[in-house]
Design an enzyme around this catalytic site. Structure first.
Site, PDB file in Angstrom:
ATOM      1  N   SER A 250       0.814  -1.097   0.333  1.00  0.00           N
ATOM      2  CA  SER A 250       0.173  -0.049  -0.373  1.00  0.00           C
ATOM      3  C   SER A 250       0.558   0.980   0.115  1.00  0.00           C
ATOM      4  CB  SER A 250      -0.657  -0.055   1.302  1.00  0.00           C
ATOM      5  OG  SER A 250      -0.025  -0.165   2.467  1.00  0.00           O
TER       6      SER A 250
ATOM      7  N   ASP B 276      -3.701   8.124   8.208  1.00  0.00           N
ATOM      8  CA  ASP B 276      -4.925   7.323   8.408  1.00  0.00           C
ATOM      9  C   ASP B 276      -4.105   5.832   9.489  1.00  0.00           C
ATOM     10  OD1 ASP B 276      -2.714   5.400   7.209  1.00  0.00           O
ATOM     11  OD2 ASP B 276      -4.568   4.979   5.446  1.00  0.00           O
TER      12      ASP B 276
ATOM     13  N   HIS C 140      -0.607   4.656   7.235  1.00  0.00           N
ATOM     14  CA  HIS C 140       0.251   5.341   6.389  1.00  0.00           C
ATOM     15  C   HIS C 140       0.319   6.890   6.783  1.00  0.00           C
ATOM     16  CE1 HIS C 140      -2.474   1.667   4.993  1.00  0.00           C
ATOM     17  NE2 HIS C 140      -1.356   1.519   3.851  1.00  0.00           N
TER      18      HIS C 140
END
Length: 355
Positions: free
Chosen positions: A35, A320, A323
């Site tokens: 991610s 978040d 991240h």
């Protein structure tokens, strides 16, 4: 005359391969990872919402305020690397591509939630799948531009690997990392698998590898929110330290074995340590809580449309639950490109490209 025509044809094909080859520092960028590098592949997969980010408030600082599938409030590190190397934008997600022409300047295979191990990130694009897609990419390009041209371009291109964090998270969630012998065995096996994939990409034509190591995993907001004290979880951080320490000599050994294999290894853990020691020097005021989320440290749930988000996003380390913010992605890229051996070794990314 035949050799002259062949030479002209090679030049034509090379120019056709990338019309901006003279204005970029490498002809193409190929991205493998999770991610931290995903630019939208997971948008095309049938996955739980926890593996996706194609909804607000993600992308709130991206041009047009679009949630693209990046796990960020804006750009991610791959975007900044591409821009620093002269590309207008970073390579497209593989699953969005409809014809080989779109692959000319590179491809992004990264998939949020994936890892090195096949057991990590069920339903995502595993590293095995990502490398297979790269092999498919090479074949598709060779059909259009010819094998020799494609081999030449691939040898000059950049290969970014941003992975292993999810493998470490998964191992810790099952074991708690309480057994030092088992921890060492896990790290060793993980590196074995990693080197296998690097070797596969090398055999397919890759020569210049930008490898991002494990991060400050024990301090992300999600982990803090689950700790009654709110502190970092040291056992998880120690797994990151162990991985980085063990991976570096193994990658160097691989480099010695494979002619032309060159690499730059970025330690996200070391960078996080440097920033945490003097956050004000880098413009950060909040290192513990996420900008967007809910609950303790804004780390109990994802950045969903009904979550609250901060206004001073440039001052936050985390976007978040796990991240970085766009600001941290940018700073990380600057260290990766131009940093010293305390963060990136044996050479930085700019030196790798120029080598």
């Amino acid at each position: 005359m035949a050799s002259f025509i062949s030479a002209i044809s090679f030049v034509f094909l090379a120019l056709s391969f990338s019309t901006t080859v003279e204005s970029t520092l490498v002809p193409a960028i190929f991205v493998f990872g999770d991610s931290l590098a995903d630019v939208g592949n997971n948008n095309y997969l049938d996955l739980p919402i926890g593996f996706k980010s194609d909804f607000p408030h993600n992308g709130i600082d991206f041009p047009g305020r679009i949630p693209t599938g990046r796990f960020s409030n804006g750009f991610n590190g791959i975007d900044y690397i591409a821009m620093e190397l002269g590309f207008v934008k970073s390579p497209p997600p593989y699953l969005s591509i409809r014809n080989a022409v779109q692959m000319q300047k590179g491809v992004n295979y990264a998939s949020g939630g994936s890892g090195i191990l096949q057991t990590t990130g069920n339903g995502t694009l595993t590293m095995a799948t990502q490398v297979k897609y790269f092999a498919d990419t090479k074949r598709a390009l060779a059909k259009i531009f010819g094998g020799s041209t494609v081999n030449d371009i691939l040898a000059k291109s950049l290969y970014c690997f941003v992975t292993v964090n999810n493998d470490i998270f998964a191992y810790y969630s099952v074991t708690g990392a309480v057994n030092s012998t088992a921890n060492a065995k896990f790290i060793s096996n993980l590196i074995d698998e990693y080197l296998g994939y690097l070797t596969m990409v090398y055999k397919l034509g890759g020569r210049k590898f930008a490898i991002t190591g494990s991060a400050f995993l024990g301090c992300v907001p999600y982990i803090r929110s689950r700790n009654p004290t709110g502190d970092c979880i040291d056992e998880l951080n120690q797994l990151s330290v162990q991985f980085n320490a063990a991976a570096l000599p193994r990658i160097q050994q691989l480099s010695n074995q494979l002619p032309g294999f060159k690499y730059s290894y970025m330690s996200l853990y070391n960078l996080s340590t440097i920033i945490s020691a003097e956050p004000d020097s880098f413009g950060f005021k909040e290192l513990k809580s996420a900008c967007c989320g809910t609950g303790k440290f804004n780390g109990e749930t994802q950045c969903l449309p009904n979550a609250t988000y901060c206004s001073s996003r440039t001052e936050y380390f985390y976007w978040d639950i796990a991240h970085p913010t766009q600001s941290l992605y940018y700073l990380t890229t600057q260290f990766q490109l131009y940093g010293s051996n305390s963060v990136v070794t044996p050479i930085n990314l700019k030196q790798l490209i120029q080598s």
